[in-house]
Design an enzyme around this catalytic site. Structure first.
Site: not given
Length: 509
Positions: A167, A227, A169, A79, A222-223
């Site tokens: 595009h 982790s 993608e 583009c 905790g995510g």
């Protein structure tokens, strides 16, 4: 080091999507602003120029310095990138009377060209541009056209330099993946060997070399991100990693105990800190959402700093920063105005004289999950919905009290467990319960009540940038509503949020 592609960003909304498509082919790539990219080293096998909301015809057009790239490395302009390679090299770009936006079909495809190998005639592509290339220099060759766009794709003669006005993608370009593969694997000759396991091996080796025998402190949430970062660091430096998990009193019901138990089961050296009362005391009477966030962030940092100082000779602070955060901070559009300081423990490195280590700062969220899976981290952690850094503090509208926390924890627990039990949890990007600062009239038994209203929210998304509300089954919502009203003292009304993002956000505060 693995082969890589550089993507030069001109501010397109699709730039991160280009990177994700390249990485889905197991080829590593990095995004840089068009005017702040490094000189390509021997590992760079090709370069992609992104689209842009700007025009090459503007007097302040974005102009990259390609002297170390053009004619030396394969180059693909998408583009704006294609229009730049035409307008500034002797061709002609005009502003269209009508913006070409949406689906189109290729009515001419030169399959002998490497970029378009196996791309079918009449293949659907996605257009999104206001300017159009109407003339190309003599040494450029048209290799694809649509009914409305004669120069949909071209190659510069004698160079591996290409331009396309659609595009590849986006999902709507049906053979976009094949075109990107033709470029990165066929033309750039990248080895497609960048996998979760190769990332793990390389990262652990790099961490060993960088950290040596130094001690590292990491705040766990905790995510998923923190982790996975913890396990990578643990594999590299073992006992020298010290993790701190703070109970802010704003976590989900029983979350502190259950997550702490799972971390110990993973072999991590984790200290759990019960700081509920400190947070409740500091938040007393505060109703403004931004002030609440700042208080939560400040208290978290104070507690984290106090705990970290009890560990002798710590030299590094580890963070679960991921690639979109990094890109955002050096974006063409300038640094983000709202950095997630609570997640990233902002301010601590300078205060404590610590260096930062960020094992995940090259990965997108879905890649973090793939790496976590390869590390055998429990699906209970990897499959968790995103949860805000300030926790339930921004899901209680108005001031925060221990009683309000109890109510929303109970409601959230019933909602989330219900989603899991009915096989709906993994079909939802994020689910939440929100306590409103509103009370409504109700009748329970023979008594009139005047109690709290809660909102249930469930959205589907891929990256959180946009989101649609999930059409949960009526019977499910009915069952959950009944369970909440019958079991949670203080609630007599449940509503379901059917707003999408935009214009609404996922969270309410």
């Amino acid at each position: 080091m693995t082969d890589k592609i550089l993507i030069l960003d001109f501010g397109s909304q699709y730039t991160q999507l280009i990177a994700r498509r390249v990485r889905e082919l197991n080829v590593y790539c990095e995004i840089y602003p068009y005017n702040k990219f490094p000189k390509p080293d021997k590992n760079v096998k090709g370069v992609i120029l992104s689209g842009s909301p700007f025009s090459v015809k503007d007097k302040n057009a974005l102009i990259p310095d390609l002297k170390d790239i053009k004619e030396k490395l394969p180059l693909l302009g998408i583009c704006y990138g294609a229009q730049y390679l035409t307008h500034f090299f002797g061709g002609k770009v005009v502003s269209s009377d009508t913006r070409e936006y949406g689906r189109a079909n290729l009515n001419f495809v030169n399959n002998n060209n490497q970029l378009l190998k196996n791309i079918e005639n009449n293949s659907q592509v996605w257009m999104s541009h206001g300017d159009s290339i109407t003339e190309i220099p003599d040494n450029y060759e048209i290799i694809a056209s649509t009914d409305d766009v004669k120069i949909a794709a071209y190659q510069i003669g004698g160079e591996h330099t290409y331009g396309i006005q659609f595009h590849p993608e986006v999902y709507h370009t049906t053979q976009g993946k094949e075109l990107i593969q033709n470029f990165v694997a066929g033309i750039c000759k990248c080895e497609q060997n960048w996998t979760p396991q190769s990332f793990i091996d390389e990262t652990i080796n790099d961490l060993k070399e960088k950290l040596g025998n130094d001690k590292v402190v990491l705040g766990l949430s905790g995510g998923v991100d923190s982790s996975v970062a913890a396990i990578l660091l643990h594999k590299a430096i073992e006992k020298n990693l010290n993790c701190i998990f703070v109970d802010t009193g704003l976590l989900r019901k029983n979350e502190f105990e259950s997550v702490l138990k799972s971390y110990h089961g993973m072999g991590l050296n984790v200290k759990g800190v019960d700081a509920k009362n400190e947070f409740y005391e500091e938040l007393k009477g505060i109703t403004d959402p931004e002030k609440k966030r700042k208080v939560i962030g400040r208290v978290f940092i104070e507690i984290f700093e106090k705990e970290a100082k009890q560990i002798s000779n710590v030299k590094w602070l580890a963070q679960g920063t991921i690639y979109p955060d990094v890109i955002e901070s050096v974006s063409v559009k300038g640094p983000s105005a709202t950095i997630k300081s609570h997640h990233n423990v902002g301010g601590l490195p300078e205060k404590m004289d610590l260096k930062i280590v960020e094992p995940l700062n090259l990965l997108f969220k879905d890649e973090v999950r793939k790496v976590g899976k390869a590390l055998n981290i429990s699906q209970n952690i990897l499959g968790r919905h995103p949860f805000p850094g300030p926790g339930l503090g921004i899901r209680i509208l108005g001031d925060i009290t221990p009683e309000k926390v109890r109510i929303i924890q109970e409601v959230d627990h019933i909602f989330i467990d219900g989603l899991k039990n009915d096989g709906l949890y993994d079909k939802v990007w994020q689910a939440a319960a929100i306590l409103l600062p509103v009370q409504s009239v109700g009748v329970m038994g023979d008594e009139r009540t005047y109690e709290n209203v809660v909102v249930l929210r469930a959205v589907e998304s891929t990256d959180g940038m946009t989101a649609d509300w999930v059409h949960l089954p009526y019977q499910f919502l009915s069952n959950i509503s009944n369970a909440i009203i019958n079991k949670v003292k203080g609630v007599n009304r449940v509503v379901y949020d059917i707003s999408s993002k935009p214009p609404a956000t996922i969270e309410w505060e």
